[in-house]
Write a protein that holds these residues in place. Structure first.
Motif: not given
Length: 337
Positions: A126-140, A153-164
């Motif tokens: 919807k905004t790709l704001y926090v989702a965008g941060r979670l497409q890069k390495p973070v410390k959970i 969380l997993v869906s967001n990573l898969k979507s990032a791969v698809t868009a790329a």
């Protein structure tokens, strides 16, 4: 499946968490204070601000408790109480930041987002704001057993791969993929023109390829549309119209809508599937996807930055902006020297 937790010690970050109300569905640290970036001294910058995001189930209650514990963290908005703070949080990217907060001898910035808003962004961009941060390495630092959040969380990573994939050629390196993924949430961000080091994406990826591999290697190995030559660090994808159509149909809903509005002339009202099939046959398919992502990021980044004047206050906003401009200038001087 939970987002992978990176293995290095997170004790100093968890000590920060101890200062806040503990009702968190997800907490993570990110940025140059956590992971080394190129152009900086070796290791995470000890003088860099530590950045956190806290996801909470009930924003009003969490802000109410945090105002009791950490009232000084808030700008003048604290006088309006937790309900108004939560209302302001809901605008833009749906996150409320307190910045330049002294904590355990470091300066920190922390954002508060509702769990439902986070899930919506992870699933639909919807905004790709926090989702965008979670497409890069973070410390959970902490993560609840919320199965909807874990799946998102997993869906967001898969979507990032698809868009790329849609923006890359038929054959490319792993580093090319991670550069494309890391750049998604900066596409269209006006702060990349004023306020951010323009080498930021490269600086994030180059020292952190192993961390990106930790996030994405399982997804790449399980993806039927890619040949992943792990030992060579190379990938090959299906760039046929049929392959691209399948990828377009798998994109998050908001991005599909943005692509549709870019391609479909006003008044035609064709269905999304028909338009995406047209885009799949277009030689400029990758460019159209990039424009759609830029449209999402541009609007959310502008509103979120405007909110900073309220949530941080004028003095902190000015100080924070000056720090960003200093980093941008340093990056520019490194490139020209």
């Amino acid at each position: 499946m939970a987002l992978p937790v990176l293995s290095s010690s997170a004790v100093k970050f968890r000590r920060v968490l101890a200062h806040f109300p503990q009702e968190l569905s997800l907490a993570f640290a990110y940025g140059s204070g956590v992971f080394r970036q190129a152009g900086a001294s070796a290791g995470p910058g000890e003088n860099n601000m530590l950045d956190f995001v806290f996801a909470v189930d009930d924003s009003v209650t969490w802000h109410m408790m945090n105002l009791l514990k950490n009232r000084s963290h808030y700008s003048f908005l604290k006088v309006f109480g937790p309900k108004q703070i939560s209302t302001i949080q809901s605008y833009g990217a749906g996150i409320y930041y307190n910045t330049l907060v002294p904590c355990n001898g470091r300066m920190i910035k922390y954002g508060v987002i509702s769990t439902d808003t986070l899930i919506e962004d992870l699933l639909h961009w919807k905004t790709l704001y926090v989702a965008g941060r979670l497409q890069k390495p973070v410390k959970i630092l902490t993560q609840s057993e919320n199965s909807k959040l874990q799946a998102a969380l997993v869906s967001n990573l898969k979507s990032a791969v698809t868009a790329a994939f849609l923006m890359l050629p038929e054959s490319f390196s792993e580093e090319d993929l991670y550069m494309q993924i890391a750049g998604l949430s900066y596409s269209g961000d006006f702060r990349m023109v004023i306020g951010e080091d323009r080498s930021k994406v490269q600086n994030i990826v180059k020292p952190n390829v192993p961390h990106f591999q930790k996030l994405y290697s399982n997804i790449l190995q399980d993806c039927p549309q890619v040949v992943y030559k792990h030992h060579l660090g190379r990938l090959e994808i299906d760039k046929s119209p049929e392959g691209q159509f399948a990828q377009l149909m798998a994109l998050p809903r908001t991005l599909q809508q943005k692509i549709t509005s870019l391609v479909d002339p006003p008044g035609k009202n064709r269905d999304v599937e028909e338009i995406l099939l047209q885009v799949a046959h277009d030689p400029d398919c990758g460019f159209v996807v990039h424009q759609g992502i830029s449209g999402i990021v541009r609007s959310s980044s502008i509103v979120q930055s405007a909110k900073t004047i309220l949530t941080a206050g004028a003095k902190k906003s000015f100080t924070y902006s000056m720090k960003k401009l200093y980093k941008m200038t340093k990056g520019w001087l490194r490139k020209t020297s």
